[in-house]
Design a protein around this motif. Structure first.
Motif, mmCIF file in Angstrom:
data_model
loop_
_atom_site.group_PDB
_atom_site.id
_atom_site.type_symbol
_atom_site.label_atom_id
_atom_site.label_comp_id
_atom_site.label_asym_id
_atom_site.label_seq_id
_atom_site.Cartn_x
_atom_site.Cartn_y
_atom_site.Cartn_z
ATOM 1 N N ASN A 8 64.406 -85.918 4.354
ATOM 2 C CA ASN A 8 65.781 -85.800 4.841
ATOM 3 C C ASN A 8 65.944 -84.405 5.441
ATOM 4 O O ASN A 8 65.617 -83.410 4.775
ATOM 5 C CB ASN A 8 66.791 -85.977 3.700
ATOM 6 N N ARG B 191 69.168 -84.388 -8.276
ATOM 7 C CA ARG B 191 68.029 -85.307 -8.242
ATOM 8 C C ARG B 191 67.057 -84.978 -7.127
ATOM 9 O O ARG B 191 66.097 -85.712 -6.908
ATOM 10 C CB ARG B 191 68.535 -86.733 -8.068
ATOM 11 N N TYR B 192 67.306 -83.867 -6.418
ATOM 12 C CA TYR B 192 66.511 -83.537 -5.249
ATOM 13 C C TYR B 192 65.925 -82.135 -5.335
ATOM 14 O O TYR B 192 66.460 -81.253 -6.004
ATOM 15 C CB TYR B 192 67.371 -83.619 -3.986
ATOM 16 N N THR B 193 64.825 -81.947 -4.626
ATOM 17 C CA THR B 193 64.353 -80.609 -4.285
ATOM 18 C C THR B 193 64.925 -80.296 -2.910
ATOM 19 O O THR B 193 64.804 -81.099 -1.979
ATOM 20 C CB THR B 193 62.815 -80.559 -4.222
ATOM 21 N N ALA C 256 65.711 -82.122 2.208
ATOM 22 C CA ALA C 256 65.823 -82.649 0.847
ATOM 23 C C ALA C 256 64.701 -83.636 0.572
ATOM 24 O O ALA C 256 64.314 -84.416 1.448
ATOM 25 C CB ALA C 256 67.174 -83.328 0.647
ATOM 26 N N ALA C 257 64.204 -83.599 -0.655
ATOM 27 C CA ALA C 257 63.188 -84.548 -1.103
ATOM 28 C C ALA C 257 63.555 -84.997 -2.506
ATOM 29 O O ALA C 257 63.943 -84.179 -3.339
ATOM 30 C CB ALA C 257 61.810 -83.904 -1.100
ATOM 31 N N GLN C 258 63.407 -86.277 -2.761
ATOM 32 C CA GLN C 258 63.801 -86.790 -4.067
ATOM 33 C C GLN C 258 62.837 -86.320 -5.143
ATOM 34 O O GLN C 258 61.616 -86.299 -4.943
ATOM 35 C CB GLN C 258 63.846 -88.321 -4.031
ATOM 36 N N ARG D 140 74.179 -88.423 -2.108
ATOM 37 C CA ARG D 140 73.419 -88.369 -3.361
ATOM 38 C C ARG D 140 73.749 -87.085 -4.105
ATOM 39 O O ARG D 140 74.302 -86.155 -3.544
ATOM 40 C CB ARG D 140 71.920 -88.450 -3.080
ATOM 41 N N TYR E 2 59.291 -83.552 2.584
ATOM 42 C CA TYR E 2 60.734 -83.762 2.707
ATOM 43 C C TYR E 2 61.011 -84.897 3.697
ATOM 44 O O TYR E 2 60.415 -84.930 4.783
ATOM 45 C CB TYR E 2 61.418 -82.486 3.189
ATOM 46 N N SER F 50 65.158 -76.324 -6.909
ATOM 47 C CA SER F 50 65.081 -77.601 -7.595
ATOM 48 C C SER F 50 65.559 -77.411 -9.024
ATOM 49 O O SER F 50 64.836 -76.856 -9.848
ATOM 50 C CB SER F 50 63.651 -78.150 -7.577
#
Length: 123
Positions: A112, A31-33, A96-98, A27, A110, A52
């Motif tokens: 991932n 688009r992620y934090t 990672a978090a969307q 990805r 999170y 972010s």
């Protein structure tokens, strides 16, 4: 889903520096934090820093010593750690978090995680 791989851990003396890198695949980082967390033996996982879209946030314990930076072109997030202390010894995890999180210091946000990389600071 995004896959994360940390690198750059190791052994360093107190007051030394290390640079951790987190490579993301699958990805686009924009688009992620992205967050860095750490867990020392016998302790709970704790927040270190988050990034972010260029907005950064740090735990008080590392503010002024650590710097988080992201590179959207390379899909990497780095953690530059300076003036390291023995209490910084831990396994460091990239996460990672969307989207943009309201609470980027909350590990439960999170979904991932990387496998972690060991950082050991000797006195």
């Amino acid at each position: 889903q995004v896959q994360l791989q940390e690198s750059g851990g190791g052994l360093v003396q107190a007051e030394g520096s290390l640079r951790l890198s987190c490579a993301a695949s699958g990805r686009t980082l924009s688009r992620y934090t992205m967050g860095w967390f750490r867990q020392a033996p016998g302790k709970e996982r704790e927040f270190v820093a988050s990034w972010s879209g260029g907005i950064t946030y740090y735990a008080d314990s590392v503010k002024g010593r650590f710097t988080i930076s992201g590179d959207n072109a390379k899909n990497t997030v780095d953690l530059q750690m300076n003036s390291l202390k023995p209490e910084d010894t831990a396994v460091y995890y990239c996460a990672a978090a969307q989207g943009r999180l309201l609470r980027s210091d909350y590990s439960g946000a999170y979904n991932n995680w990387g496998q972690g990389t060991q950082v050991t600071v000797s006195s």
